[in-house]
Scaffold this motif. Structure first.
Motif, PDB file in Angstrom:
ATOM      1  N   HIS A   1       0.835  -1.194   0.000  1.00 51.03           N
ATOM      2  CA  HIS A   1       0.000   0.000   0.000  1.00 51.03           C
ATOM      3  C   HIS A   1       0.881   1.261   0.000  1.00 51.03           C
ATOM      4  CE1 HIS A   1      -2.937   3.022   1.409  1.00 51.03           C
ATOM      5  NE2 HIS A   1      -3.862   2.174   0.979  1.00 51.03           N
ATOM      6  N   PRO A   2       0.460   2.357  -0.683  1.00 49.63           N
ATOM      7  CA  PRO A   2       1.269   3.581  -0.719  1.00 49.63           C
ATOM      8  C   PRO A   2       1.671   4.109   0.656  1.00 49.63           C
ATOM      9  CG  PRO A   2      -0.519   3.725  -2.305  1.00 49.63           C
ATOM     10  CD  PRO A   2      -0.742   2.474  -1.527  1.00 49.63           C
ATOM     11  N   LEU A   3       0.808   3.938   1.672  1.00 48.32           N
ATOM     12  CA  LEU A   3       1.148   4.432   3.009  1.00 48.32           C
ATOM     13  C   LEU A   3       2.099   3.509   3.759  1.00 48.32           C
ATOM     14  CD1 LEU A   3      -2.346   5.724   4.268  1.00 48.32           C
ATOM     15  CD2 LEU A   3      -0.479   7.035   3.226  1.00 48.32           C
ATOM     16  N   ALA A   4       2.317   2.314   3.235  1.00 47.76           N
ATOM     17  CA  ALA A   4       3.179   1.359   3.928  1.00 47.76           C
ATOM     18  C   ALA A   4       4.631   1.810   3.962  1.00 47.76           C
ATOM     19  CB  ALA A   4       3.069  -0.015   3.261  1.00 47.76           C
ATOM     20  N   GLU A   5       5.021   2.679   3.036  1.00 51.47           N
ATOM     21  CA  GLU A   5       6.399   3.139   2.980  1.00 51.47           C
ATOM     22  C   GLU A   5       6.679   4.292   3.930  1.00 51.47           C
ATOM     23  OE1 GLU A   5       8.569   1.445   1.280  1.00 51.47           O
ATOM     24  OE2 GLU A   5       6.955   0.120   0.572  1.00 51.47           O
ATOM     25  N   LYS A   6       5.629   4.906   4.470  1.00 51.54           N
ATOM     26  CA  LYS A   6       5.810   6.059   5.341  1.00 51.54           C
ATOM     27  C   LYS A   6       6.103   5.597   6.772  1.00 51.54           C
ATOM     28  CE  LYS A   6       3.713   9.806   4.779  1.00 51.54           C
ATOM     29  NZ  LYS A   6       2.786  10.971   4.700  1.00 51.54           N
ATOM     30  N   ALA A   7       7.137   6.190   7.372  1.00 55.67           N
ATOM     31  CA  ALA A   7       7.496   5.826   8.744  1.00 55.67           C
ATOM     32  C   ALA A   7       6.449   6.328   9.730  1.00 55.67           C
ATOM     33  CB  ALA A   7       8.864   6.400   9.089  1.00 55.67           C
ATOM     34  N   GLU A   8       5.865   7.505   9.444  1.00 56.53           N
ATOM     35  CA  GLU A   8       4.830   8.070  10.316  1.00 56.53           C
ATOM     36  C   GLU A   8       3.686   8.551   9.446  1.00 56.53           C
ATOM     37  OE1 GLU A   8       4.275  11.611  13.659  1.00 56.53           O
ATOM     38  OE2 GLU A   8       6.265  10.811  13.210  1.00 56.53           O
ATOM     39  N   VAL A   9       2.502   8.097   9.765  1.00 56.07           N
ATOM     40  CA  VAL A   9       1.316   8.411   8.961  1.00 56.07           C
ATOM     41  C   VAL A   9       0.485   9.461   9.685  1.00 56.07           C
ATOM     42  CG1 VAL A   9      -0.763   7.493   7.894  1.00 56.07           C
ATOM     43  CG2 VAL A   9       1.306   6.079   8.021  1.00 56.07           C
ATOM     44  N   ALA A  10       0.142  10.556   8.975  1.00 55.33           N
ATOM     45  CA  ALA A  10      -0.714  11.592   9.541  1.00 55.33           C
ATOM     46  C   ALA A  10      -2.179  11.261   9.275  1.00 55.33           C
ATOM     47  CB  ALA A  10      -0.357  12.951   8.931  1.00 55.33           C
ATOM     48  N   LEU A  11      -3.062  11.911  10.022  1.00 57.83           N
ATOM     49  CA  LEU A  11      -4.493  11.645   9.867  1.00 57.83           C
ATOM     50  C   LEU A  11      -4.965  12.020   8.460  1.00 57.83           C
ATOM     51  CD1 LEU A  11      -6.994  10.674  11.488  1.00 57.83           C
ATOM     52  CD2 LEU A  11      -7.457  13.089  11.993  1.00 57.83           C
ATOM     53  N   ALA A  12      -4.447  13.117   7.932  1.00 59.40           N
ATOM     54  CA  ALA A  12      -4.861  13.563   6.597  1.00 59.40           C
ATOM     55  C   ALA A  12      -4.429  12.581   5.513  1.00 59.40           C
ATOM     56  CB  ALA A  12      -4.274  14.949   6.315  1.00 59.40           C
ATOM     57  N   ASP A  13      -3.416  11.780   5.787  1.00 53.68           N
ATOM     58  CA  ASP A  13      -2.957  10.804   4.796  1.00 53.68           C
ATOM     59  C   ASP A  13      -4.009   9.732   4.519  1.00 53.68           C
ATOM     60  OD1 ASP A  13      -0.505  12.099   4.595  1.00 53.68           O
ATOM     61  OD2 ASP A  13       0.433  10.874   6.164  1.00 53.68           O
ATOM     62  N   LEU A  14      -4.962   9.564   5.425  1.00 52.08           N
ATOM     63  CA  LEU A  14      -5.972   8.511   5.272  1.00 52.08           C
ATOM     64  C   LEU A  14      -7.122   8.933   4.362  1.00 52.08           C
ATOM     65  CD1 LEU A  14      -6.269   7.265   8.986  1.00 52.08           C
ATOM     66  CD2 LEU A  14      -4.570   6.648   7.271  1.00 52.08           C
TER      67      LEU A  14
END
Length: 349
Positions: free
Chosen positions: A216-229
């Motif tokens: 998933h595109p968000l799987a590469e991010k170390a920290e996920v923000a709420l807006a990323d969802l």
């Protein structure tokens, strides 16, 4: 020889009783109502049984039936109790009985006493015989039964194999109803708000977790923000459940738009759908296993979502049975000795 006639004495008229004598005779010739008052006075246990039964069942007729008494007898018990305490305890409106403020205070004090007396024989046998018999009903949600209780149930069954253990799989609303109707000894689960008549003792806390399918595109991010969802569809439990309402509240408070792709019940189903690439989800850490971490990408979202506390829920004033106390001691020894959790309000998550 002439017979001698004996003089006939005039009968004395009855003396009028003196004022003092009349007073002395009054208690011996009291009215039936006065006798009833003395009969019922002093038998506080019967009075409290009648009072508690009337409040629990709502009407005099039902209380009389439950106590195997006549309705006038129950009424006399209640009248004697109110007279002796000098307070109005019940208000009779049509067919229903309502508690006054004084009645509410007495009910909280009297109910555990009456229930304790009625359960004395059973609890005594359980105590001296090591819980060789009895029944325990625990209300809990699916996630609690599936992830939190199994080890506790295993240990309890090893120690008390003769106790009939019932795990009632219910929602939070239905669990509250079971507690208030005495259909469950206590409940285990999570609470968002604590009603005034419920005692809450949190024992475990779990972080909120974002779960993603591999790649998933968000799987590469170390920290996920709420807006990323926002761009991605969420898979959430049904709206009637607290998890959905909590997720919605967080997005609303932060003014972040979101979209729900699928509503479905059960954490295992949600995890399976995420693994299939049908969406992403925010779940409570209680349901994340080692096997899940091998097939899903998991990110901690504590920065945005509150922790969820799980613990023991019971009705205030409830006198727990020996079987119930034994199970709670397995959850956390000494939990019942601390009374600070009796305060109502928000659960603090």
């Amino acid at each position: 020889m002439k017979e001698r006639k004996m003089p006939i004495k005039a009968a004395k008229s009855p003396e009028k009783p003196t004022r003092g004598a009349a007073k002395r005779r009054t208690p011996a010739h009291g009215s039936a109502a006065e006798s009833a008052r003395f009969y019922y006075k002093g038998n506080r246990h019967k009075q409290l049984r009648a009072f508690v039964a009337t409040v629990k069942l709502g009407t005099l007729s039902r209380a009389a039936e439950a106590l195997y008494l006549s309705q006038p007898s129950v009424s006399l018990q209640l009248q004697a109790l109110e007279r002796e305490l000098g307070a109005t305890l019940l208000e009779r409106r049509r067919r229903r009985i309502n508690l006054t403020d004084a009645g509410e205070a007495l009910y909280e004090l009297a109910r555990p006493l009456v229930e304790g007396w009625e359960n004395l024989d059973r609890d005594f046998q359980a105590r001296v015989q090591g819980h060789t018999a009895g029944k325990l009903t625990i209300a809990a949600g699916t996630s609690t039964i599936q992830y939190l209780l199994p080890e506790l149930v295993r240990r309890y069954r090893e120690r008390y194999p003769a106790v009939h253990l019932q795990l009632a799989n219910v929602t939070g609303k239905d669990g509250m109803a079971m507690l208030r109707e005495d259909k469950a000894d206590f409940a285990v689960g999570s609470m968002l708000d604590v009603p005034h008549d419920i005692a809450w003792a949190p024992v475990r806390q779990y972080d909120p977790m974002l779960i993603l399918p591999p790649g998933h595109p968000l799987a590469e991010k170390a920290e996920v923000a709420l807006a990323d969802l926002s761009p991605y569809g969420l898979i959430l439990p049904p709206q009637r459940l607290s998890t959905y309402r909590l997720v919605d509240l967080v997005f609303q408070q932060n003014q972040v738009p979101y979209q729900v792709a699928i509503e479905v019940g059960g954490w295992d189903v949600i995890k399976e759908y995420v693994a299939m690439g049908l969406g992403i989800s925010v779940v409570t850490g209680i349901c994340i296993t080692d096997a899940d971490r091998e097939r899903l990408v998991v990110r901690n979202m504590q920065r945005w979502f509150p922790q969820r506390s799980y613990g023991v829920v019971m009705r205030k004033g409830k006198l727990l049975s020996a079987e119930a106390r034994a199970f709670i001691d397995l959850i956390r020894p000494g939990l019942l000795t601390h009374r600070d959790y009796d305060e109502s309000g928000h659960s603090g998550r």
